[in-house]
Design an enzyme around this catalytic site. Structure first.
Site, PDB file in Angstrom:
ATOM      1  CB  SER A  84      33.487  47.653  22.297  1.00 28.03           C
ATOM      2  OG  SER A  84      32.461  48.505  22.766  1.00 28.03           O
ATOM      3  CE  LYS A 143      34.089  51.962  23.563  1.00 30.83           C
ATOM      4  NZ  LYS A 143      34.036  50.763  22.804  1.00 30.83           N
TER       5      LYS A 143
END
Length: 185
Positions: free
Chosen positions: A39, A80
């Protein structure tokens, strides 16, 4: 005999102190983490090992574009990038990030955007904060996070806003594999 006992005692104390200091550093200041998944590609690769700075947010707040590690669930931590801060309005239109109506530069996405062929669409789909979270602005104590691999990331677009209290720390130092050692932005 007495001298040997003293040497053992001194070595034992030194080892005990060293292990104690190592545990304090590991649990309160810095901790290693392994990137699991894709990701954050191309910035981070699956299997990269990084150091998480746990003290930064004890004395300050997250900054826009920090790479953070947070508790996504009881057994899962995510890594993230912070996109939106408290008080911000977030929107994407035609692969352009807008924060409070102002276009933002995201150089960490340039290589992925270049890889898109004609007709493949955009890297990041159009959306607004209201569409994803039912909020007009990000409330105090929360951030909006996204993975750099926008087409393959379970982030605030899916899981919602992240409480700053759930953030373990920020990370920018890769220490393994040796070919990737360095600071990432």
């Amino acid at each position: 005999m007495e001298q040997t006992k003293n040497e053992y005692w001194e070595w034992s104390k030194a080892l005990f102190i060293a292990f104690g200091v190592a545990l304090l550093i590991r649990y309160f200041l810095f901790t290693p983490i392994v990137v699991d998944g894709e990701s954050m590609n191309p910035t981070l690769d699956d299997g990269d090992r990084m150091i998480v700075n746990k003290i930064g947010y004890e004395v300050g707040e997250p900054n826009r574009y920090d790479i953070v590690v947070f508790h996504a669930s009881e057994n899962t931590d995510y890594i993230k990038r912070v996109i939106g801060l408290p008080g911000d309005h977030i929107a994407y239109k035609n692969d352009q990030l807008y924060i409070n109506g102002e276009p933002q530069n995201e150089p960490y996405l340039d290589s992925l955007k270049k890889e898109l062929n004609e007709g493949e669409g955009t890297l990041t789909e159009n959306f607004t904060l209201e569409e994803r979270t039912d909020k007009i602005i990000i409330p105090e104590g929360y951030v909006f996070v996204m993975g750099d691999n926008r087409r393959n990331s379970k982030d605030s677009r899916i899981i919602g806003l992240i409480s700053i209290d759930e953030i373990i720390g920020d990370t920018s130092l890769i220490f393994w594999p040796p070919s990737e050692i360095g600071i990432v932005k």
